[in-house]
Design a protein around this motif. Structure first.
Motif, short mmCIF file in Angstrom:
data_model
loop_
_atom_site.label_atom_id
_atom_site.label_comp_id
_atom_site.label_asym_id
_atom_site.label_seq_id
_atom_site.Cartn_x
_atom_site.Cartn_y
_atom_site.Cartn_z
N SER A 97 88.14 4.63 -94.04
CA SER A 97 88.26 3.44 -94.88
C SER A 97 89.60 3.48 -95.60
CB SER A 97 87.10 3.40 -95.89
OG SER A 97 87.30 2.38 -96.84
N ALA A 98 90.25 2.32 -95.72
CA ALA A 98 91.54 2.25 -96.39
C ALA A 98 91.76 0.83 -96.89
CB ALA A 98 92.67 2.64 -95.44
N PRO A 99 92.61 0.65 -97.91
CA PRO A 99 92.94 -0.70 -98.37
C PRO A 99 93.65 -1.50 -97.28
CG PRO A 99 93.60 0.94 -99.99
CD PRO A 99 93.24 1.68 -98.75
N LEU A 100 93.58 -2.82 -97.40
CA LEU A 100 94.20 -3.69 -96.40
C LEU A 100 95.69 -3.41 -96.24
CD1 LEU A 100 92.47 -7.08 -97.27
CD2 LEU A 100 92.30 -5.88 -95.09
N GLY A 101 96.34 -3.05 -97.35
CA GLY A 101 97.77 -2.81 -97.28
C GLY A 101 98.16 -1.63 -96.41
N ASP A 128 89.87 -4.07 -99.69
CA ASP A 128 90.38 -3.68 -101.00
C ASP A 128 89.28 -3.41 -102.01
OD1 ASP A 128 93.07 -3.72 -100.33
OD2 ASP A 128 93.25 -5.87 -100.68
N GLY A 129 88.03 -3.71 -101.66
CA GLY A 129 86.92 -3.40 -102.55
C GLY A 129 86.50 -1.95 -102.44
N TRP A 130 85.49 -1.58 -103.22
CA TRP A 130 84.98 -0.21 -103.21
C TRP A 130 83.80 -0.13 -102.25
CZ3 TRP A 130 87.71 3.58 -105.28
CH2 TRP A 130 88.66 3.25 -106.23
N HIS A 213 101.06 -10.41 -118.41
CA HIS A 213 99.90 -11.27 -118.23
C HIS A 213 100.18 -12.11 -116.99
CE1 HIS A 213 98.51 -10.03 -122.18
NE2 HIS A 213 99.73 -10.26 -122.62
N PRO A 214 99.88 -11.55 -115.82
CA PRO A 214 100.32 -12.17 -114.58
C PRO A 214 99.92 -13.64 -114.48
CG PRO A 214 99.40 -10.01 -114.14
CD PRO A 214 99.13 -10.31 -115.58
N ARG A 215 100.87 -14.43 -114.04
CA ARG A 215 100.60 -15.85 -113.83
C ARG A 215 99.62 -16.04 -112.68
NH1 ARG A 215 105.02 -19.86 -111.11
NH2 ARG A 215 103.75 -21.77 -111.07
N ILE A 216 99.75 -15.21 -111.65
CA ILE A 216 98.84 -15.25 -110.50
C ILE A 216 98.30 -13.85 -110.28
CG2 ILE A 216 98.56 -15.84 -108.07
CD1 ILE A 216 100.98 -17.64 -108.28
N VAL A 217 97.01 -13.73 -110.17
CA VAL A 217 96.35 -12.44 -110.02
C VAL A 217 95.56 -12.44 -108.72
CG1 VAL A 217 94.60 -10.90 -110.98
CG2 VAL A 217 96.19 -12.06 -112.51
N SER A 218 95.60 -11.33 -108.02
CA SER A 218 94.78 -11.16 -106.81
C SER A 218 94.39 -9.71 -106.69
CB SER A 218 95.55 -11.60 -105.56
OG SER A 218 94.82 -11.29 -104.38
N GLN A 219 93.18 -9.45 -106.20
CA GLN A 219 92.75 -8.08 -105.96
C GLN A 219 93.30 -7.56 -104.63
OE1 GLN A 219 90.96 -10.68 -105.40
NE2 GLN A 219 89.70 -10.40 -103.58
N ASN A 220 94.03 -8.41 -103.90
CA ASN A 220 94.54 -8.07 -102.58
C ASN A 220 96.04 -7.85 -102.67
OD1 ASN A 220 95.83 -8.95 -99.90
ND2 ASN A 220 93.70 -8.63 -99.32
#
Length: 308
Positions: A97-101, A128-130, A213-220
């Motif tokens: 298992s690994a992150p998408l990146g 990218d989830g657990w 305070h990021p203008r755009i946030v993503s968990q990816n």
């Protein structure tokens, strides 16, 4: 069936959560498993499980008895793992298992090894989830940053430098910053857990705590990189994410004299002393790969009982 086999059967029933699931894992019929449980409780003289049509629940004494049975099952598993680890060549299936990146990096890291061992199969999970490592039967998971507490073993296999980057189109509309505080707070792009970053000047040692305070946030992370490449803001990205984009000029590195802490990389595995050859070799190759990539470091290794 002797008492040790019944103890192992009881532990399997508890771990699988139902008689039918345990029966499938053990290659037995559900009625046979139920019969052995009744015999175990009869010999013990106390109930170990509360049964209903929907679920099983441990009694108080059953909970204490299960802890002892689970240790017995773990010891048996470690004995079996010793035999598996004794094999010189890795075989079977490796579930990674690994992150998408990291999707672009598993091939370069493990490709030659996989060609040398055609008998080895690999099942890759990129998200990218657990992931529930136990449910997905993961052999080794790559994890980044701070890890939550768990019963799994995490071995630090390296770290990745993080670089602030922006697209040329963003710089056409903004001055090149000399200090991280010169980047407007609303121009950051990032992950949900990025309230701010600690920066350090590489020459003077001066430190900054930069609220973001990021203008755009993503968990990816790949999505954050794409947004950055589109000129929508400044992102702090790992070296493996941006090296080709920096080479092509699609992204530019900002604030080269300022550093943020590198991102730790962990190999998370089941909590046991002995690993099969396929797991040990895969971890070693991933560590070596991190040492080769620009901005990476695969030399540091540290074990601890954390993961997820």
């Amino acid at each position: 069936m002797d008492s040790f086999k019944r103890m192992a059967l009881f532990a399997q029933v508890v771990q699988h959560g139902s008689l039918s699931a345990a029966a499938r894992a053990l290659g037995m019929s559900t009625s046979a498993v139920s019969q052995q449980l009744r015999a175990l409780e009869r010999d013990a003289g106390v109930p170990l499980l509360h049964r209903s049509t929907r679920r099983l629940a441990l009694t108080d004494v059953g909970s204490r008895y299960y802890a002892a049975c689970a240790r017995l099952l773990d010891a048996a598993g470690e004995a079996q793992a010793e035999l598996s680890a004794a094999r010189e060549a890795p075989s079977g299936e490796l579930r990674l298992s690994a992150p998408l990146g990291m999707a672009d990096h598993i091939g370069p890291a493990l490709g030659a090894w996989l060609r040398e061992h055609p008998q080895l199969r690999v099942h890759l999970y990129f998200e990218d989830g657990w992931t529930d490592l136990l449910q997905a039967r993961i052999d080794v998971a790559l994890r980044f940053g701070q890890l939550p507490d768990s019963d799994w073993m995490a071995q630090r296999i390296g770290s990745l430098q993080r670089w602030p980057c922006a697209a040329p189109s963003w710089l056409q509309a903004h001055d090149m910053p000399d200090d991280p505080l010169q980047v407007p707070a609303g121009e950051w792009l990032g992950l949900p857990q990025m309230p701010g970053l600690a920066w350090r000047h590489s020459r003077s040692g001066e430190e900054r705590l930069v609220p973001a305070h990021p203008r755009i946030v993503s968990q990816n992370q790949p999505a954050v990189r794409q947004l950055c490449t589109s000129g929508l803001g400044v992102a702090v990205l790992t070296c493996v994410d941006v090296a080709p984009l920096l080479d092509s000029g699609a992204l530019l590195r900002l604030l080269p004299e300022w550093e943020v802490p590198p991102l730790p990389v962990w190999a998370v595995t089941p909590h046991r002393q002995t690993q099969p050859a396929k797991v040990k070799q895969a971890i070693g190759l991933l560590q070596a790969y991190l040492a080769r990539v620009p901005g990476g470091n695969g030399a540091e290794a540290q074990d601890r009982e954390r993961g997820g």
